[in-house]
Design an enzyme around this catalytic site. Structure first.
Site, PDB file in Angstrom:
ATOM      1  N   ASN A  90      -3.788 -40.657   2.134  1.00 46.37           N
ATOM      2  CA  ASN A  90      -2.960 -39.446   2.100  1.00 46.37           C
ATOM      3  C   ASN A  90      -3.499 -38.496   3.168  1.00 46.37           C
ATOM      4  OD1 ASN A  90      -1.604 -37.107   1.554  1.00 46.37           O
ATOM      5  ND2 ASN A  90      -2.480 -36.787  -0.486  1.00 46.37           N
ATOM      6  N   TRP A  91      -2.784 -38.429   4.247  1.00 49.48           N
ATOM      7  CA  TRP A  91      -3.270 -37.610   5.370  1.00 49.48           C
ATOM      8  C   TRP A  91      -3.068 -36.111   5.137  1.00 49.48           C
ATOM      9  CZ3 TRP A  91      -1.580 -40.468  10.529  1.00 49.48           C
ATOM     10  CH2 TRP A  91      -2.138 -41.762  10.521  1.00 49.48           C
ATOM     11  N   LYS A  92      -2.317 -35.788   4.107  1.00 48.15           N
ATOM     12  CA  LYS A  92      -2.029 -34.373   3.784  1.00 48.15           C
ATOM     13  C   LYS A  92      -1.451 -33.665   5.014  1.00 48.15           C
ATOM     14  CE  LYS A  92      -5.412 -34.621   0.115  1.00 48.15           C
ATOM     15  NZ  LYS A  92      -6.383 -33.956  -0.750  1.00 48.15           N
ATOM     16  N   HIS A 125       1.476 -34.585  -6.537  1.00 48.73           N
ATOM     17  CA  HIS A 125       0.080 -34.353  -6.137  1.00 48.73           C
ATOM     18  C   HIS A 125      -0.375 -32.979  -6.648  1.00 48.73           C
ATOM     19  CE1 HIS A 125      -3.513 -33.787  -3.736  1.00 48.73           C
ATOM     20  NE2 HIS A 125      -3.518 -35.088  -3.548  1.00 48.73           N
ATOM     21  N   GLU A 136      -2.021 -30.728  -5.354  1.00 48.98           N
ATOM     22  CA  GLU A 136      -1.832 -29.625  -4.403  1.00 48.98           C
ATOM     23  C   GLU A 136      -0.400 -29.108  -4.454  1.00 48.98           C
ATOM     24  OE1 GLU A 136      -3.400 -31.779  -1.079  1.00 48.98           O
ATOM     25  OE2 GLU A 136      -5.394 -31.680  -1.980  1.00 48.98           O
ATOM     26  N   GLY A 178     -11.487 -33.371  -2.615  1.00 52.16           N
ATOM     27  CA  GLY A 178     -12.012 -32.629  -1.474  1.00 52.16           C
ATOM     28  C   GLY A 178     -13.323 -31.912  -1.748  1.00 52.16           C
ATOM     29  N   GLY A 234      -8.036 -39.229   0.544  1.00 53.35           N
ATOM     30  CA  GLY A 234      -7.656 -38.066   1.344  1.00 53.35           C
ATOM     31  C   GLY A 234      -8.473 -38.005   2.623  1.00 53.35           C
ATOM     32  N   GLY A 235      -9.458 -37.128   2.644  1.00 54.21           N
ATOM     33  CA  GLY A 235     -10.255 -36.860   3.843  1.00 54.21           C
ATOM     34  C   GLY A 235     -10.739 -38.106   4.579  1.00 54.21           C
TER      35      GLY A 235
HETATM   36  P1  13P Z   1     -10.058 -36.442  -0.952  1.00 50.04           P
HETATM   37  O1  13P Z   1     -10.231 -37.926  -0.796  1.00 50.04           O
HETATM   38  O2  13P Z   1     -10.147 -35.688   0.328  1.00 50.04           O
HETATM   39  O3  13P Z   1     -10.939 -35.898  -2.044  1.00 50.04           O
HETATM   40  O4  13P Z   1      -8.540 -36.216  -1.467  1.00 50.04           O
HETATM   41  C1  13P Z   1      -8.065 -36.955  -2.506  1.00 50.04           C
HETATM   42  C2  13P Z   1      -6.614 -36.753  -2.591  1.00 50.04           C
HETATM   43  O5  13P Z   1      -6.142 -35.703  -2.934  1.00 50.04           O
HETATM   44  C3  13P Z   1      -5.748 -37.884  -2.215  1.00 50.04           C
HETATM   45  O6  13P Z   1      -4.431 -37.636  -2.581  1.00 50.04           O
END
Ligand code: 13P
Length: 251
Positions: free
Chosen positions: A9-11, A94, A96, A170, A231-232
């Site tokens: 998930n590149w956000k 998600h 967020e 995160g 994510g990251g």
């Molecule tokens: P991180 O791997 O950056 O903690 O993020 C997880 C996430 O929200 C994946 O959707």
């Protein structure tokens, strides 16, 4: 046997140029990894370009969100119909989106309905907040979220669930693999209550939250954990490749 799945998930990261550079960097090594389904979820604006770059490869694409209507006067929104033909997966609910954009279980439920209707596979995200975890309400929260998101859905043949404890996203503080395994077993039990053991045993449930190349192996060797939503670490070529390679080795 559930095929493990690793999704990045590149956000809200990467310009078009950065997105294509990252894909160019990982695609050959990623393509040849077998036994794991590999999914990239870049921002909307990069989807079509990346689809072209991945043409003929085993790497799949997902979006990070959709609106729950198919079309109409909803300025700025993206409909699932626009995505079918471009990507196979869509991340829904998600934390967020729940936190910053007011998405409730009801909204997520509408999105799951429209995504399934459009032929997309939802990656449904659920997970508890820090205070809920501390108050030992994890089971109650994830059960409510699963029931809420799947309300009125008869038999979700295409469904992936991602258990992402919010306090682990995160933060560098991942859940322990054992705790994640326990919660994922609870989620599977909820699916079983809703749809029976068959569907519950077939549905892939991922862990997400501070997954890295250093901890992925311990997660994917857990019997209930079918992969990760990353994510990251999915923005770093070497790190993401290592996560997928280790997942293939573990299973
Ligand atoms: P991180 O791997 O950056 O903690 O993020 C997880 C996430 O929200 C994946 O959707």
């Amino acid at each position: 046997m559930r095929m493990p799945l690793i999704a990045g998930n590149w956000k809200m990261n990467t310009t078009l140029a950065e997105a294509s550079a990252l894909v160019e960097e990982i695609k050959e090594r990623l393509d040849i990894i077998e036994g794991v389904e590999k999914v990239l979820c870049p921002p909307f604006v990069s989807l079509t370009l990346i689809k072209k770059l991945l043409h003929g490869s085993s790497i799949k694409l997902g979006a990070q969100n959709i609106y729950f209507e198919e079309k109409g006067a909803y300025t700025g929104e993206v409909s699932p119909l626009m995505l079918s033909g471009i990507c196979e997966f869509v991340i829904l609910g998600h934390s967020e989106r729940r936190q910053y954009f007011g998405e409730t279980d009801e909204i997520v439920n509408k999105k799951v309905h429209t995504a399934l209707k459009a032929g997309l596979t939802p990656i449904l995200c659920i997970g508890e907040k820090l205070e809920e975890m501390e108050a030992r309400k994890t089971e109650e929260v994830v059960t409510r979220q699963v029931n809420g998101a799947l309300k009125g859905i008869e038999s979700p043949q295409r469904l992936v669930i991602a258990y992402e404890p919010i306090w682990a996203i995160g933060t560098g503080r991942a859940a322990t693999p054992e705790d994640a395994n326990i919660t994922i077993a609870i989620i599977r039990k909820t699916l079983s209550h809703l749809y029976g053991d068959g569907l519950a045993l077939e549905t892939r449930i991922l862990y997400g939250g501070s997954v890295t190349a250093a901890n992925i192996f311990e997660f994917v060797i857990q019997p209930e954990i079918d992969g990760a939503l990353v994510g990251g670490a999915s923005l770093k070529a070497g790190e993401f490749l290592s996560i997928v390679e280790q997942s293939a080795a573990a299973k």
